[in-house]
Scaffold this motif. Structure first.
Motif, PDB file in Angstrom:
ATOM      1  N   GLU A   1      -4.200  -8.891  -6.204  1.00 51.45           N
ATOM      2  CA  GLU A   1      -5.633  -8.436  -6.331  1.00 51.45           C
ATOM      3  C   GLU A   1      -6.402  -8.668  -7.443  1.00 51.45           C
TER       4      GLU A   1
ATOM      5  N   VAL B   1     -10.334  -1.021   0.707  1.00 53.25           N
ATOM      6  CA  VAL B   1      -8.902  -1.379   0.124  1.00 53.25           C
ATOM      7  C   VAL B   1      -7.786  -0.848   0.901  1.00 53.25           C
TER       8      VAL B   1
ATOM      9  N   CYS C   1      -1.805  -7.485  -9.886  1.00 53.97           N
ATOM     10  CA  CYS C   1      -3.276  -7.113  -9.706  1.00 53.97           C
ATOM     11  C   CYS C   1      -4.066  -6.501 -10.966  1.00 53.97           C
TER      12      CYS C   1
ATOM     13  N   SER D   1      -4.785  -2.692   3.371  1.00 47.99           N
ATOM     14  CA  SER D   1      -3.518  -2.481   2.856  1.00 47.99           C
ATOM     15  C   SER D   1      -2.470  -2.691   3.907  1.00 47.99           C
TER      16      SER D   1
ATOM     17  N   ILE E   1      -2.851  -0.376  -4.759  1.00 42.79           N
ATOM     18  CA  ILE E   1      -2.583  -1.759  -4.320  1.00 42.79           C
ATOM     19  C   ILE E   1      -1.188  -2.338  -5.002  1.00 42.79           C
TER      20      ILE E   1
END
Ligand SMILES: Cc1ncc(C[n+]2csc(CCOP(=O)(O)OP(=O)(O)O)c2C)c(N)n1
Ligand SMILES: [Mg+2]
Length: 545
Positions: free
Chosen positions: A161, A79, A132, A83, A125
């Motif tokens: 996400e 992740v 997300c 990013s 995130i």
């Protein structure tokens, strides 16, 4: 209703949402998803060499098609590696779905040091996503993926996400897939549209400034029609480049850091219609749009309107719907004859030619010669490099979705991997990545991906053995105290050949021929062009009006 594993539910949900390709890099927690690709022929799975490339390729795919791209990564480092690419897509309002793994459910939030564990993954995130969510059971998978897609298909599209723990991917349950929904038609505020149309009609010198939002809304036709109805010249941001054909007599081109015909023309306008743009100073240069000019600001995201310049009229709607409504209103009454004369428009265009000749003669010459061999449907990924910035002015884009930038993230290294995704989306169109020697190294190993999947991207690497923009900054702002900005490089052409791609070195004079040959071959090709370190436009003083 069907019984299936969480991994299979992910793939089936993606199918239901029309996903055609997923860019991934596997690892233990997401093998349940990888495995589910095995039994289905509908979605391609392309494995890349670094997670940044999963999201970059998904972004390239999204920019060309307008459809969400999909990336698949392990939790923690996967992740985090993805990013910066997600941040780039966020800055460019590009729809990218990141499917991420998690540690086992019982370990989430435990800080035990489970494999790939990161504390508060969702929080890491959140700054680069619009939405997300973690999925905690199998039946919730289709709904979460549907919502992620809905978020990207409505309003301002930005990355989303969805993360799922491996035990959920392995578990089996009855799964129902939500019915496909189409986004509601955009609505407009007619009284506001009428006020705006009246202002535009009465303007002596109306000007339209179009940004990436106009591209995202597929508003090109409406933009051209409105500009013609008003006789209003059209400026764009770099993100909006191509949404208005740059060969059109009303095209002013890109305004960037206070440079270019657009930046110089804007202060002469009495009414500016900004559409699908934040109007950042990067686009306009300092105070290029001045009060007491009247500003009509049209954007689907109300938080953008009036953020950088006070807006007299706020139009919160989709760019296409808004422009269409304005066009209808403008056409209801006669508009005065053109207020910008042909001579005036022509002279402003000349001004930019002279300015290019004075400040970037070599770059302009190279763009002229490359332009001759690039068809109008070429997708050009303009990297964070000298030739990339000068392309904003010196290259002419004629169609929307043919010019890709890293927007305000200005992410060094994005050009090559984004171009790979663009080429997957448009295998029959030329896709060219413009990069420097610094930027190309970020994702150079993806030459293996290009060869593996035969993705015929052409990379033009401008080699000055320097992080040129930073070096020129030292030359101009730091009295020539050059330190830490020189580079050692291999021969990029040779490296390309070692990977099994084509590699050539050419001087600027023969770049057009090398480019033409590379495009004709259809093979992944690296063209290496030695150049000196030149000044980028943002290190040149803007003209004073
Ligand atoms: C991720 C990231 N790191 C650092 C920078 C700062 N930066 C902008 S341009 C540049 C130099 C780029 O060098 P190169 O790719 O060789 O292009 P050149 O300027 O030499 O044309 C750097 C370091 C950035 N924009 N993005
Ligand atoms: Mg360089």
């Amino acid at each position: 209703m069907a019984q299936m594993s969480g991994g299979a539910a992910v793939i089936q949900a993606l199918r239901h949402e029309g996903v055609e390709v997923v860019f991934g890099l596997p690892g233990v927690q997401i093998m349940g998803i990888y495995d589910a690709f095995y039994d289905q022929p509908d979605i391609r799975l392309l494995t890349v060499r670094h997670e940044q490339t999963t999201a970059y390729m998904a972004d390239g795919y999204a920019r060309v098609t307008g459809k969400p791209g999909a990336a698949l990564v392990v939790p923690g480092p996967g992740v985090q590696n993805a990013s910066a690419a997600l941040g780039t897509a966020y800055s460019a309002s590009s729809p990218v779905l990141l499917l991420a793994g998690q540690v086992e459910s019982y370990n989430i939030g435990s800080d035990r040091g489970a494999l790939h564990e990161i504390n508060d993954q969702l929080d890491t995130i959140r700054p680069v996503t619009k939405w997300c969510q973690r999925v905690n059971d199998v039946p919730s998978i289709p709904g979460a993926i549907h919502e992620a897609m809905r978020q990207m298909r409505t309003g301002r599209p930005r990355p989303t996400e969805v993360e799922i723990a491996p035990d959920i991917l392995a578990a089996t349950a009855e799964v129902v897939f939500p019915a496909a929904t189409s986004p509601a038609a955009a609505t407009v505020d007619w009284p506001q549209i009428q006020r705006a149309a009246a202002l535009l009609r009465e303007a002596r010198k109306p000007l339209i400034w179009a940004g990436g939002g106009a591209v995202l809304a597929e508003a090109s036709r409406e933009l051209v029609a409105l500009a013609e109805a008003l006789g209003a010249p059209v400026a764009t941001t770099a993100e909006g480049k191509g949404v208005f054909p740059e060969k059109h007599r009303l095209a002013l081109g890109v305004g960037y850091y206070g440079h270019g015909t657009s930046s110089w023309a804007a202060p002469q306008a009495d009414v500016v219609l900004a559409v699908g743009t934040r109007l950042t100073t990067q686009a306009l240069g300092l105070n290029a749009v001045r009060v007491p000019q009247r500003l009509i600001h049209l954007d689907i995201d109300p938080t953008v309107i009036g953020k950088n310049y006070p807006a007299d009229i706020r139009l919160v709607t989709d760019a296409r719907a808004g422009l269409q409504a304005l066009l209808e209103e403008v056409r209801r009454q006669d508009t005065p004859a053109t207020r910008w004369s042909d001579a005036e428009l022509h002279d402003m265009g000349r001004l930019q030619e002279d300015w290019l000749q004075a400040n970037a003669p070599n770059q302009s010459a190279m763009w002229r010669s490359m332009q001759r061999v690039l068809p109008e449907d070429t997708v050009l990924v303009s990297g964070v490099t000298n030739m990339g910035y000068w392309a904003h002015f010196a290259y002419r884009a004629q169609q929307p979705r043919t010019y890709i930038t890293s927007s305000y993230f200005a992410t060094l290294g994005f050009s090559f991997p984004v171009a790979l995704g663009a080429k997957v989306a448009a295998p029959d169109r030329p896709v060219v990545s413009i990069t420097g020697d610094g930027g190309f190294m970020y994702a150079l190993p993806e030459l293996a991906t290009a060869v593996h999947y035969n993705i015929g991207v052409v990379v033009v690497v401008f080699v000055d053995y320097a992080l040129g923009a930073s070096k020129n900054d030292q030359r101009t702002r730091f009295q020539g105290r050059e330190i830490g900005t020189s580079l050692h490089n291999p021969s990029f052409a040779e490296v390309a050949r070692v990977f099994g791609a084509q590699g050539v070195t050419t001087d600027p004079e023969h770049l057009d021929r090398a480019l033409q040959e590379a495009l004709a071959s259809g093979k992944p090709t690296v063209i290496e062009v030695p150049v000196p370190t030149w000044a980028p436009p943002f290190q040149i003083q803007p003209r004073t009006h």
